[in-house]
Scaffold this motif. Structure first.
Motif, mmCIF file in Angstrom:
data_model
loop_
_atom_site.group_PDB
_atom_site.id
_atom_site.type_symbol
_atom_site.label_atom_id
_atom_site.label_comp_id
_atom_site.label_asym_id
_atom_site.label_seq_id
_atom_site.Cartn_x
_atom_site.Cartn_y
_atom_site.Cartn_z
ATOM 1 N N VAL A 1 0.859 -1.176 0.000
ATOM 2 C CA VAL A 1 0.000 0.000 0.000
ATOM 3 C C VAL A 1 0.902 1.234 0.000
ATOM 4 N N PRO B 1 1.875 5.110 0.568
ATOM 5 C CA PRO B 1 1.512 6.098 1.597
ATOM 6 C C PRO B 1 0.445 7.070 1.074
ATOM 7 N N ARG B 2 -0.332 7.609 2.003
ATOM 8 C CA ARG B 2 -1.436 8.506 1.644
ATOM 9 C C ARG B 2 -0.948 9.722 0.853
ATOM 10 N N GLY B 3 0.184 10.276 1.211
ATOM 11 C CA GLY B 3 0.714 11.438 0.492
ATOM 12 C C GLY B 3 1.003 11.130 -0.962
ATOM 13 N N LEU C 1 -0.513 8.787 -2.754
ATOM 14 C CA LEU C 1 -1.804 8.626 -3.425
ATOM 15 C C LEU C 1 -2.434 9.977 -3.757
ATOM 16 N N ILE C 2 -2.345 10.913 -2.833
ATOM 17 C CA ILE C 2 -2.897 12.249 -3.089
ATOM 18 C C ILE C 2 -2.138 12.927 -4.209
#
Length: 152
Positions: free
Chosen positions: A10, A12-14, A16-17
């Motif tokens: 997965v 990291p959220r950063g 993906l953004i």
């Protein structure tokens, strides 16, 4: 033989953004480049969706499907022509009404200018050219002056 479980990777959220923002930028840029095609395409889509119920109603009443399609095309053309006529008539009426509002517009601009001047905002003054004019009123000067120090 043992089967190892698969580990999901997965991001990291950063990341993906950031990827989502980059994808949005690419899509927006692509739509901007293809706006000459996308705009009329969406207009055709909206007009077709708006007029298609006419075809379905005609076909339910026993009209051949091809004649229903022709009726939809004619309805779209008539609607477009009617809209164009309305825009032209409205523009002509607006052009006729504008002179009546000229004094109101002048007083509004004068009031806004006074209000801005009271708060220290001055309108821009026209610049005077530091370069002498090469136009003598009847013909162009034979020797143009490109420097600010040259005077004829």
């Amino acid at each position: 033989m043992t089967v190892e479980p698969v580990r999901q990777v997965v991001a990291p959220r950063g990341v993906l953004i950031l990827v989502a923002l980059a994808a949005g930028f690419v899509v927006a840029f692509g739509i901007r480049l293809a706006s000459g095609i996308v705009g009329p395409l969406f207009l055709a889509l909206v007009l077709t969706i708006a007029a298609f119920p006419v075809r379905n109603a005609l076909v339910r009443r026993g009209v051949p499907p091809w004649l229903g399609t022709v009726a939809v095309i004619l309805a779209i053309y008539l609607g477009t022509v009617a809209l164009a006529v309305l825009v032209v008539v409205s523009g002509a009426e607006l052009a006729g009404l504008l002179p009546q509002y000229a004094d109101d517009l002048r007083s509004l601009v004068a009031g806004l200018t006074d209000w801005l001047a009271a708060r220290g905002v001055q309108p821009p003054r026209p610049r005077r050219s530091s370069r002498p004019s090469t136009w003598d009123g009847s013909r162009a000067s034979s020797r143009p002056c490109w420097r600010t120090s040259c005077r004829s």
